[in-house]
Design a protein around this motif. Sequence first.
Motif, PDB file in Angstrom:
ATOM      1  N   LEU A 158       1.840   8.758   4.053  1.00 37.99           N
ATOM      2  CA  LEU A 158       3.087   8.330   4.965  1.00 37.99           C
ATOM      3  C   LEU A 158       4.057   7.850   4.449  1.00 37.99           C
ATOM      4  CD1 LEU A 158       0.728   6.136   7.553  1.00 37.99           C
ATOM      5  CD2 LEU A 158       1.164   8.610   7.499  1.00 37.99           C
ATOM      6  N   HIS A 159       5.154   7.674   5.091  1.00 39.10           N
ATOM      7  CA  HIS A 159       6.712   7.261   4.739  1.00 39.10           C
ATOM      8  C   HIS A 159       7.312   7.660   3.258  1.00 39.10           C
ATOM      9  CE1 HIS A 159       4.645   3.521   6.521  1.00 39.10           C
ATOM     10  NE2 HIS A 159       3.559   3.525   5.648  1.00 39.10           N
ATOM     11  N   GLN A 160       7.022   9.104   3.192  1.00 36.89           N
ATOM     12  CA  GLN A 160       7.391   9.894   2.034  1.00 36.89           C
ATOM     13  C   GLN A 160       8.989   9.719   1.931  1.00 36.89           C
ATOM     14  OE1 GLN A 160       5.204  10.289  -0.506  1.00 36.89           O
ATOM     15  NE2 GLN A 160       4.149   8.824   0.780  1.00 36.89           N
ATOM     16  N   THR A 161       9.633   9.114   0.815  1.00 35.22           N
ATOM     17  CA  THR A 161      10.947   8.939   0.731  1.00 35.22           C
ATOM     18  C   THR A 161      11.414  10.192   0.246  1.00 35.22           C
ATOM     19  OG1 THR A 161      10.889   6.481   0.486  1.00 35.22           O
ATOM     20  CG2 THR A 161      12.532   7.852  -0.477  1.00 35.22           C
ATOM     21  N   GLY A 162      12.507  10.929   0.761  1.00 35.51           N
ATOM     22  CA  GLY A 162      13.137  11.959   0.151  1.00 35.51           C
ATOM     23  C   GLY A 162      12.195  13.179  -0.019  1.00 35.51           C
ATOM     24  N   ALA A 212       3.737  10.741  -3.981  1.00 33.24           N
ATOM     25  CA  ALA A 212       3.119  10.292  -2.895  1.00 33.24           C
ATOM     26  C   ALA A 212       2.094   9.596  -2.947  1.00 33.24           C
ATOM     27  CB  ALA A 212       2.834  11.792  -2.358  1.00 33.24           C
ATOM     28  N   MET A 213       1.810   8.289  -2.871  1.00 30.75           N
ATOM     29  CA  MET A 213       1.041   7.280  -2.982  1.00 30.75           C
ATOM     30  C   MET A 213       0.360   6.808  -1.949  1.00 30.75           C
ATOM     31  SD  MET A 213       0.766   4.001  -5.526  1.00 30.75           S
ATOM     32  CE  MET A 213       0.171   5.004  -6.842  1.00 30.75           C
ATOM     33  N   THR A 214       1.086   6.401  -0.680  1.00 32.71           N
ATOM     34  CA  THR A 214       0.577   5.863   0.332  1.00 32.71           C
ATOM     35  C   THR A 214      -0.184   6.496   1.457  1.00 32.71           C
ATOM     36  OG1 THR A 214       2.430   4.325   0.198  1.00 32.71           O
ATOM     37  CG2 THR A 214       1.469   4.037   2.301  1.00 32.71           C
ATOM     38  N   ASP A 215      -1.392   6.338   1.417  1.00 35.08           N
ATOM     39  CA  ASP A 215      -2.404   7.058   2.596  1.00 35.08           C
ATOM     40  C   ASP A 215      -2.230   6.281   3.730  1.00 35.08           C
ATOM     41  OD1 ASP A 215      -3.256   8.967   0.852  1.00 35.08           O
ATOM     42  OD2 ASP A 215      -5.013   7.512  -0.168  1.00 35.08           O
ATOM     43  N   PRO A 216      -2.353   6.742   5.090  1.00 36.83           N
ATOM     44  CA  PRO A 216      -2.446   6.058   6.184  1.00 36.83           C
ATOM     45  C   PRO A 216      -3.550   5.126   6.352  1.00 36.83           C
ATOM     46  CG  PRO A 216      -2.880   8.448   6.588  1.00 36.83           C
ATOM     47  CD  PRO A 216      -2.737   8.087   5.050  1.00 36.83           C
ATOM     48  N   LYS A 217      -4.720   4.937   5.715  1.00 38.69           N
ATOM     49  CA  LYS A 217      -5.509   4.034   5.452  1.00 38.69           C
ATOM     50  C   LYS A 217      -6.289   3.476   6.477  1.00 38.69           C
ATOM     51  CE  LYS A 217      -2.324   1.393   3.381  1.00 38.69           C
ATOM     52  NZ  LYS A 217      -1.288   1.011   2.598  1.00 38.69           N
ATOM     53  N   GLY A 218      -5.857   4.007   7.746  1.00 35.66           N
ATOM     54  CA  GLY A 218      -6.878   3.762   8.888  1.00 35.66           C
ATOM     55  C   GLY A 218      -7.285   2.139   9.222  1.00 35.66           C
ATOM     56  N   ASP A 219      -8.194   1.700   9.358  1.00 37.23           N
ATOM     57  CA  ASP A 219      -8.878   0.428   9.475  1.00 37.23           C
ATOM     58  C   ASP A 219      -8.529  -0.197   8.082  1.00 37.23           C
ATOM     59  OD1 ASP A 219     -10.177  -1.899   9.535  1.00 37.23           O
ATOM     60  OD2 ASP A 219     -11.596  -1.215  10.874  1.00 37.23           O
ATOM     61  N   ARG A 220      -7.732  -1.040   8.026  1.00 39.29           N
ATOM     62  CA  ARG A 220      -7.640  -1.730   6.470  1.00 39.29           C
ATOM     63  C   ARG A 220      -8.902  -2.491   5.969  1.00 39.29           C
ATOM     64  NH1 ARG A 220      -3.704   1.447   7.905  1.00 39.29           N
ATOM     65  NH2 ARG A 220      -1.757   0.709   7.065  1.00 39.29           N
ATOM     66  N   GLY A 221      -9.647  -2.754   7.027  1.00 49.38           N
ATOM     67  CA  GLY A 221     -10.883  -3.510   6.449  1.00 49.38           C
ATOM     68  C   GLY A 221     -12.066  -2.886   6.155  1.00 49.38           C
TER      69      GLY A 221
HETATM   70  C1  LIG Z   1      11.428   2.909   3.982  1.00 48.83           C
HETATM   71  C2  LIG Z   1      10.025   2.981   2.924  1.00 48.83           C
HETATM   72  C3  LIG Z   1       9.904   3.831   1.899  1.00 48.83           C
HETATM   73  C4  LIG Z   1       8.693   4.212   1.394  1.00 48.83           C
HETATM   74  N1  LIG Z   1       8.659   5.126   0.371  1.00 48.83           N
HETATM   75  C5  LIG Z   1       7.423   5.372  -0.150  1.00 48.83           C
HETATM   76  C6  LIG Z   1       7.311   6.792  -0.982  1.00 48.83           C
HETATM   77  O1  LIG Z   1       8.372   7.325  -1.463  1.00 48.83           O
HETATM   78  N2  LIG Z   1       5.968   7.093  -1.434  1.00 48.83           N
HETATM   79  C7  LIG Z   1       5.014   6.312  -1.129  1.00 48.83           C
HETATM   80  O2  LIG Z   1       3.840   6.598  -1.570  1.00 48.83           O
HETATM   81  N3  LIG Z   1       5.080   5.200  -0.230  1.00 48.83           N
HETATM   82  C8  LIG Z   1       6.385   4.711   0.203  1.00 48.83           C
HETATM   83  N4  LIG Z   1       6.348   3.761   1.081  1.00 48.83           N
HETATM   84  C9  LIG Z   1       5.058   3.132   1.483  1.00 48.83           C
HETATM   85  C10 LIG Z   1       5.035   1.730   1.107  1.00 48.83           C
HETATM   86  O3  LIG Z   1       4.623   1.702  -0.470  1.00 48.83           O
HETATM   87  C11 LIG Z   1       3.775   0.966   1.970  1.00 48.83           C
HETATM   88  O4  LIG Z   1       4.614   0.813   3.189  1.00 48.83           O
HETATM   89  C12 LIG Z   1       3.374  -0.184   1.424  1.00 48.83           C
HETATM   90  O5  LIG Z   1       2.452  -0.132   0.562  1.00 48.83           O
HETATM   91  C13 LIG Z   1       2.625  -1.038   2.846  1.00 48.83           C
HETATM   92  O6  LIG Z   1       1.543  -0.064   3.061  1.00 48.83           O
HETATM   93  P1  LIG Z   1       1.417   0.197   4.791  1.00 48.83           P
HETATM   94  O7  LIG Z   1       2.662   0.556   5.069  1.00 48.83           O
HETATM   95  O8  LIG Z   1       0.415   0.983   4.927  1.00 48.83           O
HETATM   96  O9  LIG Z   1       1.034  -1.407   5.413  1.00 48.83           O
HETATM   97  P2  LIG Z   1      -0.293  -2.186   5.301  1.00 48.83           P
HETATM   98  O10 LIG Z   1      -1.028  -1.772   3.896  1.00 48.83           O
HETATM   99  O11 LIG Z   1      -0.964  -1.983   6.568  1.00 48.83           O
HETATM  100  O12 LIG Z   1       0.405  -3.539   5.103  1.00 48.83           O
HETATM  101  C14 LIG Z   1       0.944  -4.425   6.212  1.00 48.83           C
HETATM  102  C15 LIG Z   1       0.216  -5.820   5.849  1.00 48.83           C
HETATM  103  O13 LIG Z   1      -0.949  -5.913   5.953  1.00 48.83           O
HETATM  104  C16 LIG Z   1      -1.548  -6.516   4.660  1.00 48.83           C
HETATM  105  N5  LIG Z   1      -2.659  -5.908   4.530  1.00 48.83           N
HETATM  106  C17 LIG Z   1      -3.055  -4.568   4.293  1.00 48.83           C
HETATM  107  N6  LIG Z   1      -4.227  -4.195   4.171  1.00 48.83           N
HETATM  108  C18 LIG Z   1      -4.941  -5.571   4.003  1.00 48.83           C
HETATM  109  C19 LIG Z   1      -6.175  -5.778   3.792  1.00 48.83           C
HETATM  110  N7  LIG Z   1      -7.231  -5.037   3.751  1.00 48.83           N
HETATM  111  N8  LIG Z   1      -6.522  -7.153   4.008  1.00 48.83           N
HETATM  112  C20 LIG Z   1      -5.460  -8.093   4.262  1.00 48.83           C
HETATM  113  N9  LIG Z   1      -4.267  -7.703   4.543  1.00 48.83           N
HETATM  114  C21 LIG Z   1      -3.978  -6.283   4.284  1.00 48.83           C
HETATM  115  C22 LIG Z   1      -0.260  -6.270   3.666  1.00 48.83           C
HETATM  116  O14 LIG Z   1      -0.502  -7.217   2.698  1.00 48.83           O
HETATM  117  C23 LIG Z   1       0.893  -6.446   4.580  1.00 48.83           C
HETATM  118  O15 LIG Z   1       1.190  -7.705   4.883  1.00 48.83           O
HETATM  119  C24 LIG Z   1       7.556   3.477   1.610  1.00 48.83           C
HETATM  120  C25 LIG Z   1       7.504   2.407   2.699  1.00 48.83           C
HETATM  121  C26 LIG Z   1       8.857   2.448   3.419  1.00 48.83           C
HETATM  122  C27 LIG Z   1       8.971   1.410   4.598  1.00 48.83           C
END
Ligand SMILES: Cc1cc2nc3c(=O)[nH]c(=O)nc-3n(C[C@H](O)[C@H](O)[C@H](O)COP(=O)(O)OP(=O)(O)OC[C@H]3O[C@@H](n4cnc5c(N)ncnc54)[C@H](O)[C@@H]3O)c2cc1C
Length: 481
Positions: free
Chosen positions: A188-192, A149-158
Motif C-alpha cells: 500500500l501507499h507506494q510513492t511514485g 515497496a515495504m508496507t503490506d496491508p497487514k490486515g488485523d494488526r493484532g
Molecule cells: C504519503 C505516504 C507515502 C508512503 N510511501 C511509502 C512507500 O513509498 N513505500 C512504502 O513501503 N510505504 C510507504 N508509506 C507507508 C508508511 O510506511 C505506512 O503508512 C506506515 O508504516 C504506517 O503503516 P500503516 O499505514 O499500515 O498504519 P498502521 O500500521 O495501521 O498504523 C496506524 C497506527 O496504529 C498503530 N499500530 C499499528 N499496529 C499496531 C499494533 N500491532 N499494536 C499497537 N498499535 C499499532 C501505529 O503505531 C499507528 O499509530 C507511505 C505512507 C504515506 C502516508
Amino acid sequence: MALKTGKEYLESVGQLGLEAHMLGKKTSEVNESGLVKPSQKAVAFTFDAAHDPKTQELFCVESSLCGDVVNRFSHLHQSPQDLVNKVKMQRHCGLGTACCFQRCVGMDAANAIFSTTYDCDAKHGTDYHQRFRDYWTWIQQKDLVVDGAMTDPKGDRGKRPKDQLDPDLFVRVKERRPGGIVISGAKLHQTGMLNSHEILVMPTMTMREGEEAWAVCCAVPTNDQNVRYIYGRQASDTRKLEADLMDVGNSFGGQEVMTVFEDVFVPDERVFLDGEVDFSGILVERFASYHRQSYGGCKVGVGDALIGATALIAQMNGVAGASHIKDKIVEMIHLNETIYSCGIACSAEGQATASGNYLVNLLLANVCKLNVTRFPYELARLATDVAGGLLGTLPSAADLNDPVAGPYIEKYLAANPDYPVVDRMKVLRLIENLVAGAGAVGYLIESMHGAGPPTAQRIMIGRQAGLDQKIEGVKNLLNIA
Ligand SMILES: Cc1cc2nc3c(=O)[nH]c(=O)nc-3n(C[C@H](O)[C@H](O)[C@H](O)COP(=O)(O)OP(=O)(O)OC[C@H]3O[C@@H](n4cnc5c(N)ncnc54)[C@H](O)[C@@H]3O)c2cc1C
C-alpha cells in the motif's frame, strides 16, 4: 556516462506502457494522465539537476560498483560525507519542487539491501549479495527509478501474517517454480510507483520462525503483466485536471498507489531474501533508518518553500514588519533547521557496514524522523496563522478571469500595492496546497506515517539510547556500587 535528462527519463517511463485504475476507470498510458503528470515532473527534476552546472557536483558521483558517473539517487553511500550530501541533495529537491519527488525510497532500499544481503550470505552461505550487485549495477548504468515497496496491508494488526484470514495480507512466496518464485499480495501507499521502472519488494516487519514465506525481498519490473495499480486519491486532486493551473497551487506533486502482485514470477537472479527470517528485521531496520534520515532533507526543502511562501504572503499582506509575524517566521525557521540538523547529524555519525557502504547513526536517524512527525504540523499551523482566512476561502482562477467577478476580486483582494492580486493568489494557493490540499499528503500525512509512525521511532530510540550506560555514568558520579 548514463545520466538521463528529465526529458529522457519521461520518454523512458512513458515507454513502459503502465496501466492503472484511476477514479473508477482503467487507464492505459498513465503518463498521459493529468493526475500523474505533476508527479512525473517532480521526478524529472532529479534527473535535470544532474545536468545543471549549479547542482551537478552534488548530484553526480562515481559508482562504487562500475566506476561510471551515476546520479546520487542510485548511489551506494561510501562515506559519512556521501550521507551528508544525500541530505543536501534532498533539501535542494524539496525546495525546487515543494513536494515529494519520489526517488529517495529506491535509494534507501538499495543501500539497506546491499549490506543486508552481504551479512545474510556470510551467515547462511546464500549468494544474494552478488545477485544484488549485478542488479544494481544495471540500475545505475541505465539510470532507472526504483520504488521501495515495504508496507503490506497487514490486515488485523493484532495478528501475525500466518494467523490472518487471508495470507496475502502480507506479500509472500506462494509457489516455487524451476528458476524462480511466485509472489502474491499487495503493497500500500507506494510513492511514485507509476513513475518508476522497477520495484524492490521488502518484508514489512521482522518475521519469525514459521513465517519464512513472508520473509521475501526481490525485484520486479513495474510493467510486469501480473502487477496491478490502484491510484490513491489526494485532497483537491482533480484540480490538477483543470486548464488553469493557478488553483492547483503547485505544478509539481507526489503520487501514491496500491500495488497488487497477482502471482508474479520472479527469477532467482532477482531474489535477494527468501525465507531467512533472521534478516527480515535487519533489512526493515536499515531501510527505515536510511528513510528516516531522508526526511531530514526532503521535508526540510518543502519546509523552505512553506517558509518562503509565508514570508512572502506577509509582505503581500503588509504585515511583514509586525513583531509577532517576524517571531512566527523565526519559529518556523528554527523548527525546520532542527529537523535538518538531525538529518546532518545522523549522516555525519554514519558508520561503515561490513559490505563497505555506510549506514546512518540509527539513534539520530530516528530522532530526526520523530521530529518530522511533529514539526511540519507546527510549521503548517504558523503558515495558516500568518496567511489569513483567505487560505480557505479564496475565489478560483476562473473567477479572477471572469469579466464580471474578476474586477471585484482585483478590487477587494488588493493589499500591498507592490504586488498584483494574481501573485497574492498564487502564493495563497501554494500555502493551501501544502497545509490542506494535495501537497499536504506529502508534507503532513507522509511526514507522520512515511518510514513508519511515531511509535516505531520511539521504540528504536528506546533501544538505541544506551540507557544502561547513562545509569552507569550516574552511579560512577555518585560513587554508588
Ligand atoms: C504519503 C505516504 C507515502 C508512503 N510511501 C511509502 C512507500 O513509498 N513505500 C512504502 O513501503 N510505504 C510507504 N508509506 C507507508 C508508511 O510506511 C505506512 O503508512 C506506515 O508504516 C504506517 O503503516 P500503516 O499505514 O499500515 O498504519 P498502521 O500500521 O495501521 O498504523 C496506524 C497506527 O496504529 C498503530 N499500530 C499499528 N499496529 C499496531 C499494533 N500491532 N499494536 C499497537 N498499535 C499499532 C501505529 O503505531 C499507528 O499509530 C507511505 C505512507 C504515506 C502516508
